[in-house]
Design an enzyme around this catalytic site. Structure first.
Site, PDB file in Angstrom:
ATOM      1  N   ASN A 235       0.859  -1.192   0.000  1.00 22.99           N
ATOM      2  CA  ASN A 235       0.000   0.000   0.000  1.00 22.99           C
ATOM      3  C   ASN A 235       0.892   1.239   0.000  1.00 22.99           C
ATOM      4  O   ASN A 235       2.113   1.140   0.012  1.00 22.99           O
ATOM      5  CB  ASN A 235      -0.954  -0.020   1.200  1.00 22.99           C
ATOM      6  N   ASP A 303      -4.056  -6.018   4.829  1.00 24.59           N
ATOM      7  CA  ASP A 303      -5.098  -6.867   5.410  1.00 24.59           C
ATOM      8  C   ASP A 303      -5.008  -8.299   4.888  1.00 24.59           C
ATOM      9  O   ASP A 303      -5.359  -9.234   5.573  1.00 24.59           O
ATOM     10  CB  ASP A 303      -6.481  -6.288   5.085  1.00 24.59           C
ATOM     11  N   LYS A 313       9.247 -17.075 -10.278  1.00 24.58           N
ATOM     12  CA  LYS A 313       8.468 -16.016 -10.912  1.00 24.58           C
ATOM     13  C   LYS A 313       7.342 -16.627 -11.752  1.00 24.58           C
ATOM     14  O   LYS A 313       7.584 -17.555 -12.536  1.00 24.58           O
ATOM     15  CB  LYS A 313       9.391 -15.170 -11.796  1.00 24.58           C
ATOM     16  N   ASP A 332      -4.465  -9.636  12.693  1.00 32.14           N
ATOM     17  CA  ASP A 332      -4.659  -8.239  13.106  1.00 32.14           C
ATOM     18  C   ASP A 332      -3.750  -8.012  14.315  1.00 32.14           C
ATOM     19  O   ASP A 332      -4.034  -8.481  15.422  1.00 32.14           O
ATOM     20  CB  ASP A 332      -6.126  -7.977  13.443  1.00 32.14           C
ATOM     21  N   ILE A 333      -2.659  -7.308  14.084  1.00 30.07           N
ATOM     22  CA  ILE A 333      -1.625  -7.168  15.131  1.00 30.07           C
ATOM     23  C   ILE A 333      -2.169  -6.385  16.320  1.00 30.07           C
ATOM     24  O   ILE A 333      -2.014  -6.779  17.480  1.00 30.07           O
ATOM     25  CB  ILE A 333      -0.370  -6.480  14.553  1.00 30.07           C
TER      26      ILE A 333
HETATM   27  N1  CTP Z   1      -3.682  -3.031  12.189  1.00 32.03           N
HETATM   28  C1  CTP Z   1      -2.909  -4.083  12.627  1.00 32.03           C
HETATM   29  N2  CTP Z   1      -2.908  -5.269  11.947  1.00 32.03           N
HETATM   30  C2  CTP Z   1      -3.672  -5.414  10.850  1.00 32.03           C
HETATM   31  C3  CTP Z   1      -4.466  -4.329  10.396  1.00 32.03           C
HETATM   32  C4  CTP Z   1      -4.436  -3.157  11.087  1.00 32.03           C
HETATM   33  O1  CTP Z   1      -2.215  -3.952  13.641  1.00 32.03           O
HETATM   34  N3  CTP Z   1      -3.659  -6.571  10.197  1.00 32.03           N
HETATM   35  C5  CTP Z   1      -3.684  -1.780  12.962  1.00 32.03           C
HETATM   36  C6  CTP Z   1      -3.057  -0.610  12.255  1.00 32.03           C
HETATM   37  O2  CTP Z   1      -1.680  -0.504  12.548  1.00 32.03           O
HETATM   38  C7  CTP Z   1      -3.842   0.553  12.832  1.00 32.03           C
HETATM   39  C8  CTP Z   1      -5.215  -0.032  13.124  1.00 32.03           C
HETATM   40  O3  CTP Z   1      -5.026  -1.452  13.187  1.00 32.03           O
HETATM   41  O4  CTP Z   1      -3.328   0.959  14.071  1.00 32.03           O
HETATM   42  C9  CTP Z   1      -6.254   0.277  12.095  1.00 32.03           C
HETATM   43  O5  CTP Z   1      -5.807  -0.078  10.819  1.00 32.03           O
HETATM   44  P1  CTP Z   1      -6.798  -0.058   9.590  1.00 32.03           P
HETATM   45  O6  CTP Z   1      -6.082  -0.560   8.390  1.00 32.03           O
HETATM   46  O7  CTP Z   1      -7.450   1.272   9.530  1.00 32.03           O
HETATM   47  O8  CTP Z   1      -7.852  -1.120  10.120  1.00 32.03           O
HETATM   48  P2  CTP Z   1      -8.611  -2.259   9.412  1.00 32.03           P
HETATM   49  O9  CTP Z   1      -9.006  -3.206  10.497  1.00 32.03           O
HETATM   50  O10 CTP Z   1      -7.800  -2.826   8.304  1.00 32.03           O
HETATM   51  O11 CTP Z   1      -9.902  -1.524   8.893  1.00 32.03           O
HETATM   52  P3  CTP Z   1     -10.286  -0.996   7.428  1.00 32.03           P
HETATM   53  O12 CTP Z   1     -11.333  -1.934   6.976  1.00 32.03           O
HETATM   54  O13 CTP Z   1     -10.787   0.385   7.660  1.00 32.03           O
HETATM   55  O14 CTP Z   1      -9.041  -1.045   6.578  1.00 32.03           O
END
Ligand code: CTP
Length: 434
Positions: A235, A303, A313, A332-333
């Site tokens: 991203n 995500d 490749k 999701d960390i």
């Molecule tokens: N985060 C994380 N691990 C992930 C995704 C997100 O730790 N796999 C953390 C990011 O570092 C940030 C917070 O969660 O502090 C929100 O990230 P965001 O990308 O906005 O959240 P999402 O759950 O991916 O929601 P969205 O659908 O809006 O992308």
């Protein structure tokens, strides 16, 4: 309080027209503005326009000073509370770094005893050139605040960092400098002289280390999720806000662990940095970094990752067949740290949103189980810019800040975090003895 006085030096360049809006904003805020136009600047804005807007005489050349009778350059440079250079061209930055006094602008900059703020604007290659970066580092070392230029399409058609920050962002940086100088003068009694204070970069009081004894973990940047050895999912995160937060935390005295995705940014002084590529690597390093007093998750974690990574490749076979790309969800960390037995006393998430910013942030706060969400309104400004407009969303309410440069957001956030940690537990009771 007396009106603040700004000496605004306007360099040459297509962005010089933005200085007109800056003068208007400063005047609207009740500040006194004196403008100095370099010869190159005169090619882009007229002294007449600036005189009308600033309601003050405009100075255009060393010999304009009526033979030092009306107001000498020393006086002109010192009667201001802050000297602002906008746009600061590559040439002007080089002359400032080299201590030149070849025209009115550079003479004033050499003669001043006041804080100096420079807002650069130039072609992206010129900004990234080693000579300019060296000059900027020299100036910062000398205590000059050099803003990061904005990123985007340039007048010359190229894309990248080099655009003059928006007038609102420069105004916010000016406000911050004036506030910092005021704070500095309050604590100056504990230091020998103002000279000592002014030798500190950004005029931060040397003994103001509210996070001393605290351990803070920060994630920053994007993650790269490999598809095959040459391709990955990523991203647009630049990592700048996370790195600015790490720098501010270290400046405030914390022990800082920065877990960074792939970004070409220098490690801020005093920060321990661990580089990772993927979300799963980041999750593992975060888990290994606990316990901490506060964790601030600024990373834009991907995500999804490719469900399977190919060892070789992926080739086109010429038949027009498009290989399917199956995705798997990444951990999701933030949410797992919130569930961990080592959950930090203060857990802060970030959320870049384009719409319904507060509502989305409130939902995210509950879903992720963290204490605060710093909601970042990216509707007007895509990722990668030099400033942020943030709202601190907590279960107790919403604290909305003006648009600020990323380093100002970082410092303000550190102050808030220091206050919060102090309110929860005095510094001695945490990891100070580790
Ligand atoms: N985060 C994380 N691990 C992930 C995704 C997100 O730790 N796999 C953390 C990011 O570092 C940030 C917070 O969660 O502090 C929100 O990230 P965001 O990308 O906005 O959240 P999402 O759950 O991916 O929601 P969205 O659908 O809006 O992308």
């Amino acid at each position: 309080m007396a009106a603040k006085r700004i000496l605004l030096i306007i360099g040459g360049g297509i962005a010089a027209y933005k200085s007109i809006e800056l003068v208007r904003l400063l005047r609207k805020a009740g500040m006194t503005v004196r403008c100095v136009l370099t010869r190159a600047g005169e090619q882009f804005v007229t002294p007449l326009t600036l005189a009308a807007l600033s309601e003050n005489k405009v100075y255009t050349d060393l010999f304009d000073l009526k033979d030092e009778v009306e107001m000498g350059h020393i006086q002109l440079s010192r009667e201001a509370d802050l000297v602002v250079v906008a746009p600061a061209t590559a040439d002007l930055l080089a002359k400032m770094a080299g201590g030149h006094a070849s025209d009115l602008a550079t003479t004033l900059l050499l003669a001043t005893d006041k804080p100096v703020l420079a807002a650069p604007a130039m072609n992206v290659r010129m900004w990234l050139h080693a000579a300019t970066q060296r000059n900027v580092a020299t100036l910062r070392g000398d205590g000059v605040t050099v803003m990061e230029p904005d990123e985007g399409e340039m007048a010359c058609g190229e894309y990248g960092p080099g655009r003059l920050p928006e007038p609102e962002a420069i105004k916010a940086a000016i406000d911050e400098q004036l506030a910092a100088s005021r704070a500095g003068s309050r604590v100056s009694t504990s230091l020998d002289t103002n000279e000592v204070l002014q030798s500190q970069p950004d005029f931060a009081p040397a003994n103001h280390r509210p996070l001393h004894g605290r351990r803070i973990l920060i994630t920053a940047g994007p993650t790269h999720e490999p598809i095959d050895p040459v391709r990955y999912i990523a991203n647009r995160s630049s990592g700048k806000q996370g790195f600015a937060i790490a720098a501010a935390a270290a400046e405030a005295g914390a022990e800082v662990l920065l877990i960074a995705g792939p970004v070409p940014l220098p490690t801020p002084p005093g920060v321990i940095r661990i580089d990772v590529e993927t979300a799963r690597e980041m999750a593992a390093e975060v888990a290994a970094g606990l316990p901490v007093d506060a964790a601030i998750m600024v990373a834009a974690v991907a995500d999804w990752r490719a469900a399977e990574t190919q060892g070789q490749k992926i080739k086109k076979d010429g038949s027009g067949f498009v290989p399917p790309l199956a995705l798997a969800e990444n951990p999701d960390i933030l949410a797992s740290v919130a569930q961990s037995p080592d959950r930090p006393p203060l857990l802060v998430g970030f959320a870049a949103e384009t719409n319904d910013v507060i509502a989305h942030a409130q939902a995210k706060l509950a879903r992720k189980g963290c204490d605060w969400i710093v909601a970042n309104d990216v509707s007007a400004d895509p990722m990668g810019g030099a400033s942020n407009r943030v709202h601190i969303v907590t279960p107790a309410g919403v604290d909305s800040w003006d648009r600020l440069p990323k380093d100002a957001v970082a410092r303000k956030l550190m102050e808030k975090i220091a206050d919060e940690l102090d309110a929860r537990a005095p510094p001695e009771s945490t990891h100070a003895a580790d």
